[in-house]
Design an enzyme around this catalytic site. Sequence first.
Site, PDB file in Angstrom:
ATOM      1  N   LYS A   1      44.806  -8.482  12.761  1.00  0.00           N
ATOM      2  CA  LYS A   1      45.496  -9.255  11.716  1.00  0.00           C
ATOM      3  C   LYS A   1      44.826  -9.055  10.368  1.00  0.00           C
ATOM      4  O   LYS A   1      43.601  -9.112  10.272  1.00  0.00           O
ATOM      5  CB  LYS A   1      45.500 -10.741  12.107  1.00  0.00           C
ATOM      6  CG  LYS A   1      46.313 -11.604  11.165  1.00  0.00           C
ATOM      7  CD  LYS A   1      46.546 -12.975  11.756  1.00  0.00           C
ATOM      8  CE  LYS A   1      47.268 -13.888  10.765  1.00  0.00           C
ATOM      9  NZ  LYS A   1      48.556 -13.344  10.333  1.00  0.00           N
TER      10      LYS A   1
ATOM     11  N   HIS B   1      43.606 -15.496  16.161  1.00  0.00           N
ATOM     12  CA  HIS B   1      44.522 -14.356  16.257  1.00  0.00           C
ATOM     13  C   HIS B   1      43.787 -13.110  16.728  1.00  0.00           C
ATOM     14  O   HIS B   1      42.558 -13.033  16.654  1.00  0.00           O
ATOM     15  CB  HIS B   1      45.175 -14.071  14.892  1.00  0.00           C
ATOM     16  CG  HIS B   1      46.264 -15.046  14.554  1.00  0.00           C
ATOM     17  ND1 HIS B   1      46.008 -16.290  14.032  1.00  0.00           N
ATOM     18  CD2 HIS B   1      47.616 -14.959  14.676  1.00  0.00           C
ATOM     19  CE1 HIS B   1      47.151 -16.932  13.841  1.00  0.00           C
ATOM     20  NE2 HIS B   1      48.147 -16.156  14.232  1.00  0.00           N
TER      21      HIS B   1
END
Length: 265
Positions: A159, A155
């Site tokens: 995040k 990701h």
Amino acid sequence: MSIRVAIAGPRGKMGAEAVHTVMKHAKMELVAVLDYKEVGHTLADLEMFPASYTAPIFTDMHELVEATAPDVLVDLTNPHAVYQHTKEALNLNVRPVIGTTGFTDAQLEELSALANEKELGCIIAPNFAIGAILMMKFAKEAAKYLPDVEIIEMHHDQKLDAPSGTGVKTAQMIQEVRAQKMQGHPEEKETIEGARGADFDGMRIHSVRLPGLVAHQQVLFGGDGQLLTIRHDSLNRNSFMSGVAFCVEEVMKMDQLVYGLENII
Ligand code: NAP
């Protein structure tokens, strides 16, 4: 009649996309948004939205519900805020559609009991992308035959939670069909802590965080003389929006909590 939708987290990457999705949807009306700080009276006060976006901004869920009577609350905020938002929405008879990740098992159990008690639909979907749901289903199927598995989720570096909700959900789905087993050498030792990733029921989950990534996952299976890799890539946040719209419509027909889109498609 259109579905009255409120969105929590409208300035965020996912929340802003959801605002556009609901504004464009023929069967939905964006009646309000929820933020945690004073950022303007309506969405039009924020430079990121056009002047035609006049949904009011609230910082208090009770006031929001009293003034605008939404049917559904879509939450795309962060792991610190989402549990309270979901609980408040259910207590105020608003159906939550939750994309925010980072719930604990105890929180999910408590919210499930509350949704049952209130007989209200609630969808908590760690991943709204159809391709990601298929990746998880295929991984569950593959694990019946190839029980040695490692998950690599990747990701963007903003995040907050790790492993990702999708990574954990994938591991949970595999756990349903796989006998518990420790992988790797029984005497393996990490010379740098964390080298082997997080341990979930003997499976390893590795979290990669880099600028440039959106949301990606590989599930790797190993067997005698063979490897199988199942991979999904969300290349932009549009990949999640058909799932958000689907959940807003579906949650109106439900009377309990569902965790994971794979349980309703
Ligand atoms: P983001 O860009 O950081 O957006 C989060 C937004 O929520 C920010 O605008 C933040 O404001 C705001 N916020 C924080 N606390 C709040 C509160 N108490 N009330 C209202 N708003 C609040 O993050 P993102 O990339 O959009 O992701 C949001 C969530 O969705 C994350 O949990 C992510 O893991 C998840 N996600 C889910 C899916 C899915 O398919 N289910 C896909 C992608 C991401 P500030 O910036 O001022 O703090």
